[in-house]
Motif scaffolding. Sequence first.
Motif, PDB file in Angstrom:
ATOM      1  N   ARG A   3       0.834  -1.199   0.000  1.00  0.00           N
ATOM      2  CA  ARG A   3       0.000   0.000   0.000  1.00  0.00           C
ATOM      3  C   ARG A   3       0.875   1.257   0.000  1.00  0.00           C
ATOM      4  N   GLN A   4       1.953   1.244   0.787  1.00  0.00           N
ATOM      5  CA  GLN A   4       2.856   2.396   0.824  1.00  0.00           C
ATOM      6  C   GLN A   4       3.522   2.612  -0.542  1.00  0.00           C
ATOM      7  N   ASN A   6       2.209   1.835  -3.414  1.00  0.00           N
ATOM      8  CA  ASN A   6       1.193   2.404  -4.291  1.00  0.00           C
ATOM      9  C   ASN A   6       0.990   3.889  -4.029  1.00  0.00           C
ATOM     10  N   ALA A 183      -4.358   2.016  -3.691  1.00  0.00           N
ATOM     11  CA  ALA A 183      -3.685   2.608  -2.528  1.00  0.00           C
ATOM     12  C   ALA A 183      -4.667   3.033  -1.454  1.00  0.00           C
ATOM     13  N   ARG A 185      -8.296   2.122  -0.421  1.00  0.00           N
ATOM     14  CA  ARG A 185      -9.369   1.187  -0.706  1.00  0.00           C
ATOM     15  C   ARG A 185     -10.717   1.637  -0.171  1.00  0.00           C
TER      16      ARG A 185
END
Length: 390
Positions: A3-4, A6, A183, A185
Amino acid sequence: MIRQANLLFGAVVTNAAMGVLYVWSLFMLPLEQALGISRGALSVGPAVALGMFTLGMVVHHALLRRINWIGFAIFTFALAGGGFLLTGAIFSYPALLVGYAILFGFGCGSGYGLALALASKMPDARRGLSIGITTASFAISGIVLSNFLPHLIETAGVRAVLIDIGIALLVIGALVCLIIAFAVRSPEQESAAPQTANASRATLGPMLLLGFLFFALCYPGLTFVAHSTGILSEAGVPKDHLSWGPMLLNATYIAGSLTGGLLVQKISAVRALRLSFAILGLGLAAAFFANGSAAALFATGAVGLVFGGSASIMPQVVAERFGAASIGPVYGRLMIGYGLAGLSGPWVSAILFEQAGNYSSALLVALAIAILAGLGTVIENRKQPQQTHG
């Protein structure tokens, strides 16, 4: 971790696309010939665009609180890409002011705010480097486009190039929406912008001082964004090599952005600012007092280095003084200094050029502002902020 990655990727792609703002000088001479207007009148375009960029940056925090991430990305890239399309499709001075200056300028500032918001969501240990990488990516367009844009403008025409850039921005906008979808959601569970717990501590005195320092760092940089090809031409650089100006400006911008935020963490905000003004003054003095292309190229590199550094230093200055949660709203207000530099630098320099027939007066004004601001860092407060977490 994914996630980071993205988040950072989305920030970098967004800022790289919006960085087309810094290749204006490649359009200046072709537009001057194609539209048949004076350099002073033409320079109103980038000046207004930088003012609208500032407005977009100032209000981005409020807009992000009301629009979900993807909606805001669509809004941003539609304005930026649509502005270029309008300018190329109608291809007139009024279209330039409406399409490029107003629509693209505001969309570009909103996009820069979106990129900074994404980078600011990184953990504390990675925030400085992430902001540096993100702000550095703003100059990627300048590096890439400076290599082939002059030839493309010469062969296809400036009008066609404007339209092509508009289409490219819309395509990149669609890609950014996909990146953000992975990134971020759940917009309902995650605030669209950083919390502002310490923003109220940004009182008028410190804000005015930091705003002036930011103005002084940006005034030469934005002047060179608009006039680097003209400055190099006056210094004797051959026409075929005038693209060295935007290329060098953006290359050193990247170097400054990558190191600026980390420099604050290593030596403190005040020392980073003082070092920036020392480098800036040296470069501008070399351009003013010396003749020849070497001095002009050195000045361009020094200005680009400091200009890029300011983009990552100032957010870290805000984090150091007011807390990381205040980067969005407080830095947005400081962008007013950037906007004033954008409105005044390109236009004032063009007027001084037309009156004097050279850039000496414009360089002297930039040097005087840098010296005054360098002295202003003496009164910059060293007080550490009360950090907040969570």
